[in-house]
Design an enzyme around this catalytic site. Sequence first.
Site, short mmCIF file in Angstrom:
data_model
loop_
_atom_site.label_atom_id
_atom_site.label_comp_id
_atom_site.label_asym_id
_atom_site.label_seq_id
_atom_site.Cartn_x
_atom_site.Cartn_y
_atom_site.Cartn_z
N GLY A 1 42.36 47.43 43.93
CA GLY A 1 42.48 46.59 44.21
C GLY A 1 41.40 45.48 45.47
O GLY A 1 41.50 44.57 45.26
N ALA A 2 40.87 46.19 46.31
CA ALA A 2 40.43 45.83 47.34
C ALA A 2 39.66 46.25 48.01
O ALA A 2 40.57 47.39 48.17
CB ALA A 2 41.56 44.65 47.55
N MET A 3 38.99 45.61 49.06
CA MET A 3 38.47 46.70 50.22
C MET A 3 37.44 46.11 51.38
O MET A 3 37.51 44.91 51.31
CB MET A 3 36.91 47.07 48.99
N GLU A 4 38.14 46.83 52.54
CA GLU A 4 38.27 45.70 53.96
C GLU A 4 37.28 46.36 54.52
O GLU A 4 36.60 45.74 55.48
CB GLU A 4 39.21 46.55 54.17
N ASN A 5 35.91 46.15 53.99
CA ASN A 5 34.11 46.39 54.67
C ASN A 5 34.24 45.10 56.13
O ASN A 5 34.52 43.84 55.16
CB ASN A 5 32.96 46.47 53.56
N HIS B 1 46.94 42.09 53.78
CA HIS B 1 46.43 43.53 54.05
C HIS B 1 44.88 43.93 54.17
O HIS B 1 44.55 44.12 55.19
CB HIS B 1 46.70 44.30 52.70
N GLU B 2 43.56 43.00 53.53
CA GLU B 2 42.66 43.65 54.21
C GLU B 2 42.15 43.42 55.14
O GLU B 2 41.41 43.61 55.80
CB GLU B 2 41.53 43.00 52.56
N GLU C 1 46.97 52.90 56.56
CA GLU C 1 47.00 52.68 55.43
C GLU C 1 48.82 52.42 55.93
O GLU C 1 49.18 51.58 55.29
CB GLU C 1 46.87 53.64 54.27
N1 B3K Z 1 41.19 51.35 51.52
C1 B3K Z 1 40.91 50.48 50.45
C2 B3K Z 1 41.01 51.74 49.48
C3 B3K Z 1 40.42 52.39 49.10
C4 B3K Z 1 40.81 53.69 48.74
C5 B3K Z 1 39.13 54.01 47.47
N2 B3K Z 1 39.26 55.50 46.30
C6 B3K Z 1 41.66 49.10 50.25
C7 B3K Z 1 42.59 48.99 51.01
O1 B3K Z 1 44.13 50.15 51.42
O2 B3K Z 1 43.17 48.61 51.31
ZN ZN Z 2 44.27 49.02 53.00
#
Ligand code: B3K
Ligand code: ZN
Length: 874
Positions: free
Chosen positions: A262-266, A298-299, A321
């Site tokens: 879905g997305a990534m919280e970098n 969420h992110e 998470e």
């Molecule tokens: N932290 C990422 C998920 C990464 C998945 C890697 N296979 C998105 C999230 O949970 O917000």
């Molecule tokens: Zn997450």
Amino acid sequence: MTVSSPVAKKRSDYQTPDFLISHVDMVFHLDVVKTRVITTSQITRNGQHDRPLVLDGESIKLVSVALNEDAIHDYSLNDEQLSIQTTESTFTLCVETEINPSENKTLEGLYFSAGAYCTQCEAEGFRKITYFLDRPDVLAKYDVTIFADKERYPHLLSNGNQIGKGQLDDGRHWVKWQDPFNKPSYLFALVAGDFDLLTDNFITQSGRNVLLELYVDKGALDKGHHAIASLKKAMAWDEEVFGLEYDLDIYMVVAVDFFNMGAMENKGLNVFNSKFVLADAQSATDDDFFNIEAVIGHEYFHNWTGNRVTCRDWFQLSLKEGLTVFRDQQFSADMSSPVFNRIKNVQIIREHQFAEDASAMAHPIRPEEVIEMNNFYTVTVYDKGAEVIRMMHTLLGVDGFRKGVDLYFERFDGQAVTCDDFVQAMQDATDIDLTHFRLWYSQSGTPKVTVTDTFEQSSGRYTLTFTQSTPPTADQAQKHALHIPFKFELLDQQGMSISDDSVPELEAKMIELTQAKHEITVSGLSEKPTPSLLLNFSAPVKVDYPYSHQQLSHIILHSSDEFSRWDASQSLYSRCIHSLATAPDSPDEELFDSMLVAVSGMFELADSNPALAAAMLSVPSFETLSQQVDEIQVEALYHAQRSIRNLIATSLSEKWLALYNKQITGPYQYDADDVDKRRLRNLSLSYLVQGDSPQASELLLAQFASADNMTDSLGVLKAAQYGPVDQFDHLMFQFEERWRHDPLVLDKWFALHANMERSDILARLPLLLSHEKFSLDNPNRVRSVLGSFAFYNVLGFHAIDGSGYQFLADYILKLNSVNPQVAARIITPLTQWQKFDPKRQELMRYQLARIADCKTLSKDLIEKVTKSLNYTAH
Ligand code: B3K
Ligand code: ZN
């Protein structure tokens, strides 16, 4: 058959890192086939030892290594590690690597897709960029300089603040970024491309101005407004509810079309699947609008729960998470209908998490051993993890929970910690003993709480007995009693909740189960009450109580807890469906009549509580029903569910028509009232089509022609699935004509086709896969066709000749060499063979064995296939 597998890492083997990295300077020279990365790290030996520095690296070419500026060659290198022997205790290491981003179809590390560069590093993707201590407990500050062609890649982005930029004579330009916060490598991000940019700003509670930037595909700017508005809501909500303020001066979100999840919280630079960013009335449904708000939230919430305080090791994933899912659930509930949200959360648990517990992949929310970390981004870690946080919220109360979270940040800001650290903070802040509660982190499986009662008319004594037990799971034979906050109430015959201050549990409407068995007694009752159990789904457990259908109807009408009213409606439907599935020739008319009376009453709610009415008027999914039986009889269960829906459709056709006609909305707006109306309208429409109502066809066509929004257009197509195939095909054809230019809408079209109940589905799927817009490289497409088919096309996937299983296996083998992460996701339905009949079990295992025979199988698939084939029930 038993297959061997790569060695698993164990939680118990955790060791602190041998070296720490305080600062990283990275220089990227971007090129589609030959990107050069120069990484200079300041490294310190951690403690007294003479072990070598062992760096992780995968699928990259090592160009050079220099230690304190001297080139070195006496390192050792294999497919996964670079090992350097040195006696220095503090030193500078410079590693140069070369990458081919356009060849990288795994979409992990640095990849090039749709004309842009993008990274995905969680969990272990940073090692596909450079050799590094790629583990979450090594926290460093990063400076990143990116060089690339200016015309093609005008935007060069990384984490933190931009601190420099310049132009070269050869058409390239560069930008330098600096992230002032320590972070683990998994939060590193880089994006380079030509985007349209939407900007806004947010003033924090302390008065700082934060620049918000949303980068989208060229021409998609108008579809970014909802995402930006959602971000601002999330920022305000986190300040208000948790006192948490954003910490950088800029927050960037980039939407890309090729993304594994879905997305990534970098840190400071979120990367999103465009599905969770782009929306307008014509092309996105109400559900899309909802999901965008939830995922943006969420992110964003990860900035504190995940980034400021991160995980010590990947076994602790639920630390960030589970907590962040809980936070996004609370946010969504506050933004819309709490009961509707709670129902959605619980449906995920019952449909998918309970299924995971019953399969070979069963694991606690804090797993004990892992081969491929990407396989553990599961409903157990995420959603059951959120339920565990929610139980603490229930036990500690709103204020206690907030105190605990405050203490957690006070103690651990800037650190990488464990789930135990979190629970300890919650306990220390409130003096509530959570020692026993911690078992939720290490014990897997779905507990069952069996409730029985007795009533003595003469004395008015009513006794409720609660017995808990957790069946063994694939990973764990022995189970212990858990600490379960179990909410309940007793209803009298008028539907009033009974109170008695001599029974504290009744007053609190909650009993804390800590042992195998508990009993409570209430005296002085004039009649036997009806217990309404597990109010608001206060724990992720199954409940067994021998309800009469009159009692269920009583709860539907009277429980003080809206969730429980819905839950009782679902139990009533389930009972009808299972009874019909087991005895199709002798339907229990009395039961069905009483169900229809209850359903009829639910229509009354449509005005006062439309969200609840819509949920109550929907019967349980096949997946939910499957988790209520020991062995799934596919056809019988499926057809029984259809028959009960048909019964509700035909018996109440006038009510459905009236309900349909009442849902009048103006031009599209995404607001709670209109969302409820569209939900009821489309639900009614689908019942009208199922019930073969004389008006159905006309209504479908009229709604299709007049809809000014995707919710109503898609509502037509979904409902049309229950009508004549020709009509459905015709509507689908028109829809494709109109939307073939829009990838996100086309995904919906693909999914509808893949879900179709039709006898020639296996012949039609290859047509879909050869469609010019289908590509195995694009995870959204793969999920919409193969994922939808395997997860939701019950009769097609489970066809008794095994053709559905074979079809999925064929494509998993193809995907294995393209994108192992996505392949390992969509294999899930095949690994859940344990609950099917012996014939299907054999067919499913046969396909798993075929996959296992592949000599080049990825670690991701080896782990899941091996576990599944080696599964033995305890
Ligand atoms: N932290 C990422 C998920 C990464 C998945 C890697 N296979 C998105 C999230 O949970 O917000
Ligand atoms: Zn997450």
